[in-house]
Design a protein around this motif. Sequence first.
Motif, PDB file in Angstrom:
ATOM      1  N   ILE A   1       0.860  -1.184   0.000  1.00  0.00           N
ATOM      2  CA  ILE A   1       0.000   0.000   0.000  1.00  0.00           C
ATOM      3  C   ILE A   1       0.895   1.232   0.000  1.00  0.00           C
ATOM      4  CG2 ILE A   1      -1.866   1.244   1.151  1.00  0.00           C
ATOM      5  CD1 ILE A   1      -2.656  -1.578   0.216  1.00  0.00           C
TER       6      ILE A   1
ATOM      7  N   LEU B   1       1.513   4.845   0.709  1.00  0.00           N
ATOM      8  CA  LEU B   1       0.881   5.858   1.562  1.00  0.00           C
ATOM      9  C   LEU B   1       0.987   7.266   0.984  1.00  0.00           C
ATOM     10  CD1 LEU B   1       1.953   4.631   5.124  1.00  0.00           C
ATOM     11  CD2 LEU B   1      -0.148   4.114   3.858  1.00  0.00           C
TER      12      LEU B   1
ATOM     13  N   GLU C   1       2.713  -1.477   4.320  1.00  0.00           N
ATOM     14  CA  GLU C   1       2.444  -0.073   4.006  1.00  0.00           C
ATOM     15  C   GLU C   1       3.757   0.653   3.687  1.00  0.00           C
ATOM     16  OE1 GLU C   1       0.231   1.467   7.312  1.00  0.00           O
ATOM     17  OE2 GLU C   1      -1.688   0.810   6.443  1.00  0.00           O
TER      18      GLU C   1
ATOM     19  N   ASP D   1       5.716   3.821   3.167  1.00  0.00           N
ATOM     20  CA  ASP D   1       5.567   5.223   3.574  1.00  0.00           C
ATOM     21  C   ASP D   1       6.210   6.155   2.543  1.00  0.00           C
ATOM     22  OD1 ASP D   1       4.861   7.398   5.078  1.00  0.00           O
ATOM     23  OD2 ASP D   1       6.552   7.249   6.466  1.00  0.00           O
TER      24      ASP D   1
END
Length: 310
Positions: free
Chosen positions: A11, A13, A171, A173
């Motif tokens: 993912i 961010l 995730e 960043d």
Amino acid sequence: MRNLSVVTEFILLGIPHTEGLETMLLVLFLSFYIFTLMGNLLILLAIVSSTRLHKPMYFFLCKLSIFDIFFPSVSSPKMLCYLSGNSQAISYAGCASQLFFYHFLGCTECFLYTVMAYDRFVAICHPLHYTLIMSHRACIILAMGTSFFACIQATFLTILTFQLPYCGPNEVDYYFCDIPVMLKLACADTSALEMVGFISVGLMPLSCFLLIFTSYSCIICSILQIHSAEGRRRAFSTCSAHLTAILLSFMPVVLIYLQPTPNPWLNATVQILNNLVTPMLNPLIYSLRNKEVKYSLRKVLQPVAFLPGR
């Protein structure tokens, strides 16, 4: 023993500390991306359509424009996609592809700037042997060599990063998959790999920079020996565009990969400048400082200006 699941997607961010600014960033980055594509396509069209630009210097500039189209296309479409409210997920293979192509295209441009510096060195320091040294065959070998060695570098860095196990948080960043942020997600000791990656990423641009510095040191010495003021002005004008493009390309690499303590927001800002702004500025730098390119661009744009109904 812990039950660890293998990560199949990540993912993204996005850009750190930009929550609530998605619409503004979407408009800004989309504008940059469109101008980058249009500017580099115009340079390509000007070089291909003008026989007076079928010279080694413009052959390499043509390749640079092609890579300036693809380089921002590695991360920009996905970034624009999630800024517009779509999914921030990226597959494992997609993430590995992003990292590979980012470093492949970036390394190719780095090698290409070195070759372009060598071309200017031969043109100014050895003008009588220029056509012999920078022959059609030599230009093709140099152009293919830039991509070949960049492919080796990018493959090494991608394997180095993705041979690690990713079994915990997924995730990222950041706004795209790059080495520093991916290593943080690996569920294994990455200290040795960080050092190898640091040396590999740092050594390549440093080697290129030293070769460019050597070429331009010789070029400046030769220019200063030119008796004609007009001759010196023309030589400096040709080289200044290339030097400006080199500084815009190399400075972000130094700031991102060679800083002792990474700053996520600074890294993202500098990398966006490197990914979107530098490829957008390159056509302006080379066209504004080069009379031959400006003349060819006018010839390309003139029929458009006189279309019926305009």
